[in-house]
Design an enzyme around this catalytic site. Sequence first.
Site, PDB file in Angstrom:
ATOM      1  N   GLU A 114      28.504   9.359 -76.341  1.00 53.98           N
ATOM      2  CA  GLU A 114      29.360   8.769 -77.361  1.00 53.98           C
ATOM      3  C   GLU A 114      29.331   9.580 -78.649  1.00 53.98           C
ATOM      4  O   GLU A 114      28.310  10.152 -79.022  1.00 53.98           O
ATOM      5  CB  GLU A 114      28.955   7.316 -77.598  1.00 53.98           C
ATOM      6  CG  GLU A 114      29.368   6.481 -76.391  1.00 53.98           C
ATOM      7  CD  GLU A 114      29.260   4.988 -76.586  1.00 53.98           C
ATOM      8  OE1 GLU A 114      29.890   4.260 -75.815  1.00 53.98           O
ATOM      9  OE2 GLU A 114      28.554   4.542 -77.497  1.00 53.98           O
ATOM     10  N   CYS A 127      29.518  11.692 -86.142  1.00 53.62           N
ATOM     11  CA  CYS A 127      28.153  11.448 -85.673  1.00 53.62           C
ATOM     12  C   CYS A 127      28.087  11.878 -84.211  1.00 53.62           C
ATOM     13  O   CYS A 127      28.756  11.304 -83.363  1.00 53.62           O
ATOM     14  CB  CYS A 127      27.859   9.952 -85.837  1.00 53.62           C
ATOM     15  SG  CYS A 127      26.240   9.495 -85.207  1.00 53.62           S
ATOM     16  N   CYS A 134      17.432   8.888 -74.244  1.00 50.28           N
ATOM     17  CA  CYS A 134      16.367   9.391 -75.125  1.00 50.28           C
ATOM     18  C   CYS A 134      15.033   9.125 -74.443  1.00 50.28           C
ATOM     19  O   CYS A 134      14.852   8.075 -73.818  1.00 50.28           O
ATOM     20  CB  CYS A 134      16.422   8.663 -76.475  1.00 50.28           C
ATOM     21  SG  CYS A 134      15.298   9.364 -77.706  1.00 50.28           S
ATOM     22  N   CYS A 138      11.705   3.901 -79.348  1.00 51.26           N
ATOM     23  CA  CYS A 138      11.645   3.081 -80.558  1.00 51.26           C
ATOM     24  C   CYS A 138      12.209   1.695 -80.199  1.00 51.26           C
ATOM     25  O   CYS A 138      13.355   1.604 -79.742  1.00 51.26           O
ATOM     26  CB  CYS A 138      12.454   3.724 -81.675  1.00 51.26           C
ATOM     27  SG  CYS A 138      12.018   5.467 -81.912  1.00 51.26           S
ATOM     28  N   CYS A 141      15.801   0.358 -81.162  1.00 55.30           N
ATOM     29  CA  CYS A 141      16.973   1.198 -80.887  1.00 55.30           C
ATOM     30  C   CYS A 141      17.408   1.006 -79.440  1.00 55.30           C
ATOM     31  O   CYS A 141      16.596   1.136 -78.526  1.00 55.30           O
ATOM     32  CB  CYS A 141      16.606   2.659 -81.138  1.00 55.30           C
ATOM     33  SG  CYS A 141      17.849   3.830 -80.554  1.00 55.30           S
ATOM     34  N   GLY A 190      20.010  10.282 -78.625  1.00 56.20           N
ATOM     35  CA  GLY A 190      19.013  11.309 -78.333  1.00 56.20           C
ATOM     36  C   GLY A 190      18.238  11.805 -79.534  1.00 56.20           C
ATOM     37  O   GLY A 190      18.568  11.501 -80.683  1.00 56.20           O
ATOM     38  N   GLU A 191      17.179  12.551 -79.238  1.00 53.27           N
ATOM     39  CA  GLU A 191      16.327  13.140 -80.270  1.00 53.27           C
ATOM     40  C   GLU A 191      16.676  14.633 -80.346  1.00 53.27           C
ATOM     41  O   GLU A 191      16.314  15.401 -79.453  1.00 53.27           O
ATOM     42  CB  GLU A 191      14.841  12.920 -79.899  1.00 53.27           C
ATOM     43  CG  GLU A 191      13.835  13.700 -80.727  1.00 53.27           C
ATOM     44  CD  GLU A 191      14.043  13.608 -82.239  1.00 53.27           C
ATOM     45  OE1 GLU A 191      13.970  12.511 -82.801  1.00 53.27           O
ATOM     46  OE2 GLU A 191      14.291  14.665 -82.865  1.00 53.27           O
ATOM     47  N   SER A 222      18.972  14.303 -87.840  1.00 54.33           N
ATOM     48  CA  SER A 222      18.040  13.185 -87.982  1.00 54.33           C
ATOM     49  C   SER A 222      16.995  13.247 -86.869  1.00 54.33           C
ATOM     50  O   SER A 222      17.329  13.349 -85.694  1.00 54.33           O
ATOM     51  CB  SER A 222      18.809  11.861 -87.887  1.00 54.33           C
ATOM     52  OG  SER A 222      17.905  10.782 -87.828  1.00 54.33           O
ATOM     53  N   SER A 244      13.691   9.616 -89.649  1.00 48.00           N
ATOM     54  CA  SER A 244      13.691   8.185 -89.335  1.00 48.00           C
ATOM     55  C   SER A 244      12.302   7.660 -89.660  1.00 48.00           C
ATOM     56  O   SER A 244      11.424   7.658 -88.810  1.00 48.00           O
ATOM     57  CB  SER A 244      13.998   7.973 -87.849  1.00 48.00           C
ATOM     58  OG  SER A 244      15.310   8.390 -87.596  1.00 48.00           O
ATOM     59  N   PHE A 245      12.120   7.217 -90.875  1.00 48.70           N
ATOM     60  CA  PHE A 245      10.771   6.898 -91.354  1.00 48.70           C
ATOM     61  C   PHE A 245      10.347   5.487 -90.931  1.00 48.70           C
ATOM     62  O   PHE A 245       9.382   5.304 -90.202  1.00 48.70           O
ATOM     63  CB  PHE A 245      10.731   7.073 -92.871  1.00 48.70           C
ATOM     64  CG  PHE A 245       9.349   7.368 -93.384  1.00 48.70           C
ATOM     65  CD1 PHE A 245       8.645   8.461 -92.930  1.00 48.70           C
ATOM     66  CD2 PHE A 245       8.745   6.538 -94.327  1.00 48.70           C
ATOM     67  CE1 PHE A 245       7.359   8.735 -93.386  1.00 48.70           C
ATOM     68  CE2 PHE A 245       7.465   6.805 -94.791  1.00 48.70           C
ATOM     69  CZ  PHE A 245       6.772   7.903 -94.321  1.00 48.70           C
ATOM     70  N   HIS A 246      11.059   4.514 -91.437  1.00 45.90           N
ATOM     71  CA  HIS A 246      11.001   3.127 -90.939  1.00 45.90           C
ATOM     72  C   HIS A 246       9.707   2.341 -91.135  1.00 45.90           C
ATOM     73  O   HIS A 246       9.679   1.137 -90.850  1.00 45.90           O
ATOM     74  CB  HIS A 246      11.368   3.055 -89.447  1.00 45.90           C
ATOM     75  CG  HIS A 246      12.691   3.657 -89.089  1.00 45.90           C
ATOM     76  ND1 HIS A 246      13.793   3.597 -89.903  1.00 45.90           N
ATOM     77  CD2 HIS A 246      13.101   4.351 -87.987  1.00 45.90           C
ATOM     78  CE1 HIS A 246      14.807   4.218 -89.325  1.00 45.90           C
ATOM     79  NE2 HIS A 246      14.406   4.684 -88.175  1.00 45.90           N
ATOM     80  N   ASN A 321      20.931  -3.109 -86.900  1.00 48.28           N
ATOM     81  CA  ASN A 321      22.080  -3.517 -86.082  1.00 48.28           C
ATOM     82  C   ASN A 321      21.549  -4.129 -84.794  1.00 48.28           C
ATOM     83  O   ASN A 321      21.028  -3.418 -83.941  1.00 48.28           O
ATOM     84  CB  ASN A 321      22.960  -2.302 -85.755  1.00 48.28           C
ATOM     85  CG  ASN A 321      23.574  -1.735 -87.009  1.00 48.28           C
ATOM     86  OD1 ASN A 321      24.188  -2.455 -87.790  1.00 48.28           O
ATOM     87  ND2 ASN A 321      23.380  -0.446 -87.239  1.00 48.28           N
ATOM     88  N   CYS A 364      24.783   2.480 -85.924  1.00 51.46           N
ATOM     89  CA  CYS A 364      23.527   3.158 -85.571  1.00 51.46           C
ATOM     90  C   CYS A 364      22.754   2.379 -84.518  1.00 51.46           C
ATOM     91  O   CYS A 364      22.568   1.167 -84.649  1.00 51.46           O
ATOM     92  CB  CYS A 364      22.587   3.205 -86.767  1.00 51.46           C
ATOM     93  SG  CYS A 364      23.110   4.253 -88.058  1.00 51.46           S
TER      94      CYS A 364
END
Length: 387
Positions: A114, A127, A134, A138, A141, A190-191, A222, A244-246, A321, A364
């Site tokens: 996507e 994006c 992935c 996480c 996600c 993905g990473e 990212s 992506s700290f979070h 989200n 996201c």
Amino acid sequence: MTAPITPDVITIPRKQDLDAKPNLIGLSRDALKAAFAEIGTPEKQLKMRVNQVWGWIYQKGVTSFDDMTNLSKDFRTNLAENFQITRPEIVTRQISNDGTRKYLLRVAGGHEVEVVYIPETNRGTLCISSQIGCTLTCPFCHTGTQKLVRNLTAGEIVSQILVARDDLEEWGKPAGDKRLISNIVLMGMGEPLYNTDNVRDAMLIAMDNEGISLSRRRITLSTSGVVPEIIRAGAEIGCMLAISFHATTDDVRDKLVPINRKHKIAELLQACRDYPRLSNSERITFEYVMLDGVNDSDADARRLVKLISGIPAKINLIPFNPWPGSPYKRSNWDRIEAFADIVNEAGYASPIRTPRGEDIMAACGQLKSATERQRKSAKKIAQETGT
Ligand code: SAH
Ligand code: SF4
């Protein structure tokens, strides 16, 4: 005796899998040179030929060798006999009420990725995805709940830009703000730093001045924190970095962003401090998903600014989200604003990211999953209704 045919297990190979001709999209200039030399292009013409074909593919967006009118008929025929210029097929295109567009593309092997286009007042951001699925998990996600199918090739990564430019009719427009696609973020599926080589090759093509010509400052990668690769990304791509700290303690981050068990917060922040060309105009973006009661307290906000102190940074607060079955809730608006105020008072910009394209599940962390879910329910409906 002939074996019984079971139609539901026969997979029809896609055209692009059958066609063995190498695809020129995604090849570096050097690789193109080598490819053209192999089909007998004289050595002294190589550079010129590469420049010409490059311009047709990446500046004008042509998909047929016949359209490359400044090339001799013979060379065009030779190219067409040996190569192809094939983009992934658009399976679906959805347009949200807010103008966000989501494309589902089919790549080799029949897999799907996507891509999301987000128009804003002064810019437009595409994006893009770097992997199908992935490997990281996480828990907030949805992409992370899907297994990794494979890395995307450089051609498949850069093609996401080409397909969006086709759809937005953007070929031939000069670089800069006025373009519909003025910025790229590697924030899709993905990473990216588990596929650094292909991401790098694709971004070098996107940055090439005689092609798509996007400035490295308009590309943001990212990562969840693949520390050794951050160092390579800085040296070999030079794009903007988002982390992506979070979470503000290793305990919480170990759970939310499991790669933290391998690369702890201190190590990650050191890689950020070492990122090349950091300045007020080239800041690192710290993404921070707001999860109700998990990472959104005033104490978290204060720890966050302390941790990143001295790093030119902006903090992007992302309201969570949700997706069906997700184990978290979005923090309420007052909480998000209180958190943003603390960060802001410490001198950091702290924009709250407005969820875009929610009606088409383009926000996201929702990518791919939505499509799979839709397909599953379509299948279920078919079963239920016997169609
Ligand atoms: N794998 C990379 C890039 C893709 S994710 C990374 O993790 O950085 C892009 C951003 O969306 C990341 O900051 C990610 O943490 C965030 N994200 C993922 N799921 C989300 C969700 N459900 N709600 C809000 N943000 C989410
Ligand atoms: Fe993978 Fe990024 Fe999702 Fe984590 S947030 S599972 S790294 S896509």
